[in-house]
Design an enzyme around this catalytic site. Structure first.
Site, PDB file in Angstrom:
ATOM      1  N   LYS A  16     -27.987  20.608  87.759  1.00  0.00           N
ATOM      2  CA  LYS A  16     -27.730  19.808  86.292  1.00  0.00           C
ATOM      3  C   LYS A  16     -28.869  19.907  85.423  1.00  0.00           C
ATOM      4  CE  LYS A  16     -26.076  15.833  87.296  1.00  0.00           C
ATOM      5  NZ  LYS A  16     -25.230  14.566  87.441  1.00  0.00           N
ATOM      6  N   ASP A  69     -23.729  11.573  84.286  1.00  0.00           N
ATOM      7  CA  ASP A  69     -22.936  11.330  85.162  1.00  0.00           C
ATOM      8  C   ASP A  69     -21.634  12.147  84.830  1.00  0.00           C
ATOM      9  OD1 ASP A  69     -22.586   9.670  87.803  1.00  0.00           O
ATOM     10  OD2 ASP A  69     -20.615   9.433  87.048  1.00  0.00           O
ATOM     11  N   GLY A 142     -21.164  23.522  92.673  1.00  0.00           N
ATOM     12  CA  GLY A 142     -20.152  22.638  92.455  1.00  0.00           C
ATOM     13  C   GLY A 142     -18.938  23.003  92.374  1.00  0.00           C
ATOM     14  N   TYR A 143     -18.042  22.548  91.365  1.00  0.00           N
ATOM     15  CA  TYR A 143     -16.807  23.156  90.974  1.00  0.00           C
ATOM     16  C   TYR A 143     -16.667  24.288  89.941  1.00  0.00           C
ATOM     17  CZ  TYR A 143     -15.846  18.264  92.879  1.00  0.00           C
ATOM     18  OH  TYR A 143     -15.645  17.157  93.693  1.00  0.00           O
ATOM     19  N   ASP A 144     -17.823  24.777  89.671  1.00  0.00           N
ATOM     20  CA  ASP A 144     -17.816  26.130  88.875  1.00  0.00           C
ATOM     21  C   ASP A 144     -16.801  27.200  89.415  1.00  0.00           C
ATOM     22  OD1 ASP A 144     -19.623  25.126  86.958  1.00  0.00           O
ATOM     23  OD2 ASP A 144     -21.163  26.398  87.563  1.00  0.00           O
ATOM     24  N   LYS A 162     -21.161  29.635  79.692  1.00  0.00           N
ATOM     25  CA  LYS A 162     -21.165  28.367  80.317  1.00  0.00           C
ATOM     26  C   LYS A 162     -21.762  27.343  79.438  1.00  0.00           C
ATOM     27  CE  LYS A 162     -21.250  25.009  83.848  1.00  0.00           C
ATOM     28  NZ  LYS A 162     -21.956  24.532  85.294  1.00  0.00           N
TER      29      LYS A 162
HETATM   30  P1  ITT Z   1     -27.096  12.799  90.162  1.00  0.00           P
HETATM   31  O1  ITT Z   1     -26.397  11.627  90.238  1.00  0.00           O
HETATM   32  O2  ITT Z   1     -28.400  12.607  91.150  1.00  0.00           O
HETATM   33  O3  ITT Z   1     -27.650  13.279  88.786  1.00  0.00           O
HETATM   34  P2  ITT Z   1     -25.016  14.161  91.362  1.00  0.00           P
HETATM   35  O4  ITT Z   1     -24.762  15.721  92.093  1.00  0.00           O
HETATM   36  O5  ITT Z   1     -24.679  13.077  92.171  1.00  0.00           O
HETATM   37  O6  ITT Z   1     -26.523  14.015  90.766  1.00  0.00           O
HETATM   38  P3  ITT Z   1     -22.783  13.288  89.618  1.00  0.00           P
HETATM   39  O7  ITT Z   1     -22.643  11.935  90.270  1.00  0.00           O
HETATM   40  O8  ITT Z   1     -22.588  13.376  87.912  1.00  0.00           O
HETATM   41  O9  ITT Z   1     -24.346  14.243  89.913  1.00  0.00           O
HETATM   42  O10 ITT Z   1     -21.732  14.207  90.330  1.00  0.00           O
HETATM   43  C1  ITT Z   1     -20.748  14.969  89.595  1.00  0.00           C
HETATM   44  C2  ITT Z   1     -20.588  16.152  90.814  1.00  0.00           C
HETATM   45  O11 ITT Z   1     -19.570  16.998  89.836  1.00  0.00           O
HETATM   46  C3  ITT Z   1     -21.686  16.886  91.025  1.00  0.00           C
HETATM   47  O12 ITT Z   1     -22.201  16.757  92.228  1.00  0.00           O
HETATM   48  C4  ITT Z   1     -21.074  18.454  90.998  1.00  0.00           C
HETATM   49  O13 ITT Z   1     -20.455  18.444  92.401  1.00  0.00           O
HETATM   50  C5  ITT Z   1     -19.871  18.165  90.259  1.00  0.00           C
HETATM   51  N1  ITT Z   1     -20.194  18.772  88.900  1.00  0.00           N
HETATM   52  C6  ITT Z   1     -20.808  18.326  87.688  1.00  0.00           C
HETATM   53  N2  ITT Z   1     -21.012  19.109  86.729  1.00  0.00           N
HETATM   54  C7  ITT Z   1     -20.489  20.273  87.242  1.00  0.00           C
HETATM   55  C8  ITT Z   1     -20.577  21.741  86.605  1.00  0.00           C
HETATM   56  O14 ITT Z   1     -21.111  21.728  85.369  1.00  0.00           O
HETATM   57  N3  ITT Z   1     -20.226  22.532  87.418  1.00  0.00           N
HETATM   58  C9  ITT Z   1     -19.859  22.467  88.618  1.00  0.00           C
HETATM   59  N4  ITT Z   1     -19.819  21.209  89.257  1.00  0.00           N
HETATM   60  C10 ITT Z   1     -20.112  20.105  88.491  1.00  0.00           C
END
Ligand code: ITT
Length: 188
Positions: A16, A69, A142-144, A162
């Site tokens: 992120k 978030d 992640g969900y990419d 992206k």
């Molecule tokens: P912090 O809270 O420490 O910042 P986190 O990974 O736990 O990190 P989030 O609570 O925002 O962050 O979690 C959202 C999840 O959604 C994240 O862990 C990823 O798996 C997914 N995610 C968010 N943005 C994404 C993106 O651009 N591409 C892919 N997956 C994403």
């Protein structure tokens, strides 16, 4: 002496941060990384979660800071995993999500950027509509590999641009425009 960073990004997620740094650089904002584990409350609102996260982040970092978030909201699953996206990714992952989604594949990705300094807190949110792909495509984080933004044929993982269209870009653009104006009014 010139400050090294304009603002910090507090997170445990380096992916992120790296995207946010590249996006904000386009607006002339230098983003530092504050690697930390943040207090995440249980809530069905990612705005409320972001608000709590950023006050916790500021109490640790003590410098102007943003947190983000995010949530992936799948229509046919009543918005699941939404605020639980991080936990769901770590447990059932993309394979589990693909097993849960049937013919109705509409979804949206949401981002809330929360800013905090000594004087104020501000929130900036954005949403991008899209679909869940039938199988994983590409090797992104992640969900990419399973999210196809509206108007595109490929998943986030395969898209070269992206960072020019994502939920993160849309929320950070709102933040950047506000932050640049705020800095200009300070130095005027
Ligand atoms: P912090 O809270 O420490 O910042 P986190 O990974 O736990 O990190 P989030 O609570 O925002 O962050 O979690 C959202 C999840 O959604 C994240 O862990 C990823 O798996 C997914 N995610 C968010 N943005 C994404 C993106 O651009 N591409 C892919 N997956 C994403």
């Amino acid at each position: 002496m010139q400050q090294l960073y304009d603002v910090f990004f507090a997170s445990s997620n380096k992916n992120k941060y790296q995207e946010a740094r590249a996006i904000l650089a386009e607006f002339g904002i230098k983003l530092g990384f504050f690697n930390c584990k943040l207090l995440e409350i249980q809530s069905d609102s990612i705005r409320k979660i972001a608000l709590h996260k950023v006050t916790d982040a500021f109490s640790q970092c003590k410098k102007p800071v943003i947190v983000e978030d995010d949530g992936l909201f799948i229509d046919s699953l009543s918005g699941f995993p939404g605020p639980f996206s991080s936990y769901v990714f770590k447990t059932i992952g993309n394979k589990g999500i693909l097993q849960l989604v049937n013919t109705k594949r509409n979804a949206n990705f949401q981002s809330v950027i929360a800013y905090c300094d000594k004087k104020q807190v501000a929130l900036f949110d954005a949403k991008i509509k899209g679909k869940i792909s039938k199988k994983t495509h590409g090797k992104g984080w992640g969900y990419d590999p399973i999210f196809i933004p509206h108007g595109q044929k490929m998943t986030y993982a395969l898209l070269k641009n992206k960072n020019e269209i994502s939920h993160r870009y849309l929320a950070l653009r709102k933040f950047a425009m506000w932050f640049v104006r705020k800095q200009q009014s300070i130095y005027r």
